[in-house]
Design an enzyme around this catalytic site. Structure first.
Site, short mmCIF file in Angstrom:
data_model
loop_
_atom_site.label_atom_id
_atom_site.label_comp_id
_atom_site.label_asym_id
_atom_site.label_seq_id
_atom_site.Cartn_x
_atom_site.Cartn_y
_atom_site.Cartn_z
N SER A 177 0.85 -1.18 0.00
CA SER A 177 0.00 0.00 0.00
C SER A 177 0.89 1.24 0.00
O SER A 177 1.82 1.34 -0.80
CB SER A 177 -0.93 -0.03 1.22
OG SER A 177 -1.78 1.09 1.25
N TYR A 191 -5.64 8.76 -5.51
CA TYR A 191 -4.65 7.75 -5.15
C TYR A 191 -4.93 7.08 -3.80
O TYR A 191 -4.94 5.85 -3.70
CB TYR A 191 -3.27 8.40 -5.14
CG TYR A 191 -2.13 7.49 -4.74
CD1 TYR A 191 -1.76 6.42 -5.54
CD2 TYR A 191 -1.41 7.73 -3.57
CE1 TYR A 191 -0.70 5.59 -5.19
CE2 TYR A 191 -0.35 6.91 -3.21
CZ TYR A 191 0.00 5.85 -4.02
OH TYR A 191 1.06 5.04 -3.67
N LYS A 195 -5.41 2.88 -2.32
CA LYS A 195 -4.49 2.25 -1.38
C LYS A 195 -5.20 1.89 -0.06
O LYS A 195 -4.88 0.90 0.58
CB LYS A 195 -3.31 3.18 -1.11
CG LYS A 195 -2.37 3.33 -2.31
CD LYS A 195 -1.73 2.01 -2.70
CE LYS A 195 -0.65 2.16 -3.75
NZ LYS A 195 0.02 0.88 -4.08
#
Length: 337
Positions: A177, A191, A195
Site C-alpha cells: 500500500s 490515489y 491504497k
C-alpha cells in the site's frame, strides 16, 4: 498513666491509622505497576507461541508483480539474496528483462531459472500507479484507472494463488500500500482511496485464510526514491510537495528489507521509520496482530501518538491555507496590473 500521656498516645495512634490512608494511593500504584510489569513479561514470554512460524525463503517460490523497477524490483532482489526463486510480473517487457538480469546477479542457488518453480509460497502485490492533483482537476477516468491498477491489480494475482496455498496449508500474501493508504492528504483524492482499499481487502482476507496457516502483510512505505515517484513529482500540487517534504525519502532497498522481513514473520502491518510506526499504531483499529506484545504496544502508545498527530495535522492545514492565500494574492496582483 497521666492524662497528657494518654492524649499523646491517642494522637500517635490517630496519626498511625491515618498515615495508612495517606500511603494507600502509593501502595496501590506500586501494586498496579508490579501487575503491569508482570503482565508485560508474561506477554513477552507467550507471544512467540502465538506468532506464525517464519517462512523460509531459501528454496521458496516468490512471485512479485510490478517487479521491473522500484520497490518491487528491490523486494525481488532481497528475496533472491535469501535463496528464493523469483517470478517477476510487469507490463514493460524491456524493463522486465533488464530487471531479471539485475536480480540474477544476487543468486545464491545453483538451480536454473528454467526449471519448474512449483507452487507459489509468497505473492508480493506491488504493481501500482500514483496520480496526484486537486480533486476537481483529476478526470474521473483516472479515479477508475487507479482502482483498476492499485486495487484490482492485487485482487487478480491473489485469486490465482489462494486456492493452492489453502490446499498446501501455507503461504504469504503481501499487499504494498502506501502511507497515503493510512492518511488522506491534499492531492491524493484519487490515489489514497485505491491504497486504503487494500487494507480492507487484507483484513477480510486474513480472517478467511488464517486457519489455513496463510498470513497477509500490508506494507505502508513512505515516499521512496523510485521512477514512479520521479514521475509523480512532475505534476504534484505545491501543497502536496510541501507536506511530503515534512518526511524524508527512503531508498528502495531499505524499504524492501523491512517489508520482506515482516512478510516472512507473518506480521500484518509493515511500516518504515518512526513516522510509519506512529501511523500504523494510530490506524491499527481492528487489524489483526500476530503478537500480543504488538497489541500492547499499540494500546500504550495510542494516546501519545494521537497528540503528536494533531500537531502534524495542524501543520498540514497551515500549509494548505498559506498556499491558498498566496494564490489569492497572486491573482489579485495580476488583476491590478
Amino acid at each position: 498513666m497521666s492524662s497528657e500521656e494518654g492524649l499523646s498516645s491517642t494522637i500517635t495512634d490517630w496519626l498511625f491509622i491515618n498515615s495508612w490512608w495517606l500511603l494507600l494511593p502509593f501502595i496501590m500504584l506500586l501494586v498496579v505497576a508490579a501487575f503491569i510489569v508482570a503482565f508485560v513479561l508474561l506477554l513477552y514470554m507467550i507471544s512467540p507461541l502465538i506468532s506464525p512460524k517464519p517462512l523460509k525463503l531459501n528454496g521458496a517460490h516468490v512471485v512479485v508483480t510490478g517487479g521491473s523497477s522500484g520497490i518491487g524490483k528491490s523486494i525481488a532482489v532481497e528475496c533472491y539474496k535469501q535463496g528464493a526463486f523469483i517470478t517477476l510480473v510487469a507490463r514493460d517487457e524491456a524493463k522486465l528483462l533488464q530487471a531479471k538480469k539485475e536480480v540474477e546477479k544476487f543468486a545464491i542457488n545453483d538451480k536454473q531459472a528454467q526449471e519448474k518453480l512449483g507452487p507459489v509460497d509468497m505473492l508480493v502485490n506491488c504493481a501500482g500507479l500514483a496520480i496526484s492533483g486537486k480533486f476537481e482537476d483529476v478526470e474521473v477516468d483516472r479515479f477508475k484507472k487507479l482502482m483498476e491498477v492499485n486495487y484490482l491489480g492485487s485482487v487478480y494475482p491473489t485469486r490465482a494463488v489462494i486456492t493452492t496455498m489453502k490446499e498446501r496449508r501455507m503461504g504469504r500474501i503481501m499487499f504494498v500500500s502506501s502511507q497515503a493508504g493510512q492518511i488522506g492528504l491534499f492531492g491524493y483524492t484519487a490515489y489514497s482511496p485505491s491504497k486504503f482499499a487494500l487494507r480492507g481487502l487484507a483484513e477480510s482476507l486474513q480472517m478467511e485464510i488464517k486457519p489455513y496457516n496463510i498470513y497477509v502483510t500490508v506494507a505502508y512505505p513512505p515516499d521512496t526514491e523510485t521512477p514512479g515517484l520521479a514521475e509523480e513529482n512532475k505534476t504534484k500540487p505545491l501543497e502536496t510537495k510541501l507536506i511530503s517534504e515534512t518526511s524524508g525519502v527512503c531508498q528502495p532497498d531499505q524499504v524492501a528489507k523491512i517489508i520482506v522481513r515482516d512478510a516472512v514473520q507473518g506480521n500484518f502491518n509493515s511500516s518504515v521509520g518512526p513516522d510509519g510506526y506512529m501511523l500504523s499504531a494510530l490506524t491499527c483499529g481492528m487489524s489483526p496482530v500476530t503478537s500480543i506484545t504488538e497489541g500492547l504496544q499499540q494500546i500504550v502508545t495510542m494516546g501519545l501518538f494521537r497528540t503528536i498527530a494533531l500537531f502534524y495535522l495542524g501543520s498540514f492545514d497551515s500549509i494548505v491555507r498559506r498556499c491558498m492565500i498566496q494564490r489569492e494574492q497572486s491573482k489579485a496582483a495580476d488583476k491590478r496590473e
